[in-house]
Design an enzyme around this catalytic site. Structure first.
Site, PDB file in Angstrom:
ATOM      1  N   ASP A  22       0.850  13.919  12.789  1.00 48.20           N
ATOM      2  CA  ASP A  22       0.640  14.289  11.830  1.00 48.20           C
ATOM      3  C   ASP A  22      -0.406  13.815  11.420  1.00 48.20           C
ATOM      4  OD1 ASP A  22       1.017  14.098   8.877  1.00 48.20           O
ATOM      5  OD2 ASP A  22       2.650  11.606   8.399  1.00 48.20           O
TER       6      ASP A  22
ATOM      7  N   LYS B 195       2.577  -2.638   9.101  1.00 50.48           N
ATOM      8  CA  LYS B 195       3.561  -1.753   8.992  1.00 50.48           C
ATOM      9  C   LYS B 195       4.479  -2.375   9.628  1.00 50.48           C
ATOM     10  CE  LYS B 195       2.997   2.472   9.212  1.00 50.48           C
ATOM     11  NZ  LYS B 195       2.359   3.906   9.788  1.00 50.48           N
TER      12      LYS B 195
ATOM     13  N   LEU C   8       0.465  -0.811   0.384  1.00 47.68           N
ATOM     14  CA  LEU C   8      -0.120   0.203   0.279  1.00 47.68           C
ATOM     15  C   LEU C   8       0.693   0.942   0.132  1.00 47.68           C
ATOM     16  CD1 LEU C   8      -2.338  -0.817   2.146  1.00 47.68           C
ATOM     17  CD2 LEU C   8      -2.952  -0.878   0.434  1.00 47.68           C
TER      18      LEU C   8
ATOM     19  N   ASN D 286       5.180   3.070   0.426  1.00 44.15           N
ATOM     20  CA  ASN D 286       6.600   2.684   0.782  1.00 44.15           C
ATOM     21  C   ASN D 286       6.601   4.140   1.572  1.00 44.15           C
ATOM     22  OD1 ASN D 286       9.030   1.734   0.434  1.00 44.15           O
ATOM     23  ND2 ASN D 286       9.445   3.598  -1.305  1.00 44.15           N
TER      24      ASN D 286
ATOM     25  N   LYS E  58       7.352   0.534   5.652  1.00 45.11           N
ATOM     26  CA  LYS E  58       6.420   0.224   4.520  1.00 45.11           C
ATOM     27  C   LYS E  58       5.709  -0.952   4.899  1.00 45.11           C
ATOM     28  CE  LYS E  58      10.689   0.910   3.312  1.00 45.11           C
ATOM     29  NZ  LYS E  58      10.697   2.043   2.738  1.00 45.11           N
ATOM     30  N   THR E  59       3.886   0.017   4.253  1.00 50.95           N
ATOM     31  CA  THR E  59       2.818  -0.597   4.287  1.00 50.95           C
ATOM     32  C   THR E  59       1.927  -1.713   3.823  1.00 50.95           C
ATOM     33  OG1 THR E  59       2.215   1.832   5.268  1.00 50.95           O
ATOM     34  CG2 THR E  59       0.499   0.870   4.871  1.00 50.95           C
TER      35      THR E  59
END
Length: 305
Positions: free
Chosen positions: A161, A54, A31, A33, A38-39
């Site tokens: 975030d 993740k 999904l 990068n 990384k997901t």
């Protein structure tokens, strides 16, 4: 959920890595990068509901990477514990948190994995998807977001975030905040866009996309290291920008627009943008949440009264 990256052409190393060392996970698709994680969308058994994995993965590690990783892992453990103790409903639960060193190519590679639920949409996708959200649905999403922010404040947790991609929605519009950014810096250089794109962007076009960081997070480069503490008011600002986008169906700041807003110059007119929201109470709330001075931003507990 989010942009899907090709397994054949983009960052295949992480896929090979998972397949080699964690064959029990069935990879559905890559999904995202990210800079640190990384997901990947996976399932444990082929008939199980999918999960988000993740994974902390870099081809070349240095001591700074390991320090960031261990700090992030400890922070996520603390967040997980607080959520469990308080039984908070609107935070995407960490289903499992794993940390194990692996010797890969004679390098002691730390591996961190966070598993969380998979939802059909994030808010970024849902805002622009037909059938478009009705006003009553937007108000319900806003209420849930404010309620969750208030819970985070009471637990002394700062997201760091907040953006529409990190707000998950179920098919019945139940809201979950996810992907806490404890490893990302509180401040980035106002002089060098590379800082912003490295931590908060994914490609060169992101300066034209929505920017959700509070203006006080952009500072002179020589004072970045003096204070790296994120504040509750920073999350309030980000949430205000998200609510504005929800009702306007467009982002109100890109990178340049936010810097112009911070400087208070005539190149950016926030009044003109927000005037397109017909509900005066929503406009008033947004103004109070996105005040340039963080001390003037509304306390979410007041907004919920």
């Amino acid at each position: 959920m989010g942009q899907t990256l090709s397994l054949n052409t983009f960052t295949p190393d992480v896929i090979v890595y998972i397949q080699k060392y964690f064959p029990k996970y069935n990879i559905i698709k890559l999904l995202n990068n990210g800079m640190l994680y990384k997901t990947v969308l996976i399932s444990i058994d082929k008939d199980d509901n999918p999960l988000i994995l993740k994974i902390f993965f870099k081809n070349n590690y240095n001591e700074r990477d390991k320090t960031i990783f261990l700090q992030e892992y400890n922070n996520m453990q603390a967040i997980q514990q607080k959520i469990f103790e308080k039984k908070i409903n609107n935070i995407s639960p960490i289903i499992r948190l794993e940390n194990e060193p692996l010797d890969v190519n004679s390098i002691n590679r730390p591996v961190g994995m966070i598993f969380r639920q998979y939802t059909e949409f994030n808010l970024q996708e849902r805002i622009y998807l037909m059938p478009y959200l009705q006003n009553i649905e937007k108000i319900w999403i806003t209420f849930q977001l404010l309620y969750c922010l208030n819970d985070l404040k009471e637990m002394k947790i700062i997201h760091g975030d907040l953006k529409p991609e990190n707000i998950l929605l179920t098919s019945n519009l139940s809201l979950y905040i996810s992907d806490f950014a404890t490893y990302k810096p509180a401040y980035v250089s106002i002089e060098d866009i590379a800082d912003y794109t490295y931590y908060f962007g994914t490609n060169s076009t992101d300066t034209m996309k929505g920017c959700y960081l509070a203006p006080e997070r952009f500072v002179e480069k020589n004072i970045i290291n003096e204070n790296n503490e994120k504040t509750y008011q920073m999350d309030v600002f980000s949430a205000g920008v998200i609510i504005a986008e929800l009702f306007l169906e467009r982002n109100i700041f890109d990178y340049t627009g936010l810097l112009n807003y911070k400087k208070g110059n005539n190149l950016f007119n926030i009044d003109e943008i927000l005037s397109k929201i017909p509900q005066s109470n929503i406009r008033s709330l947004i103004y109070k949440m996105i005040a340039i001075n963080p001390e003037e931003r509304i306390d979410i507990s007041e907004a919920l009264k």
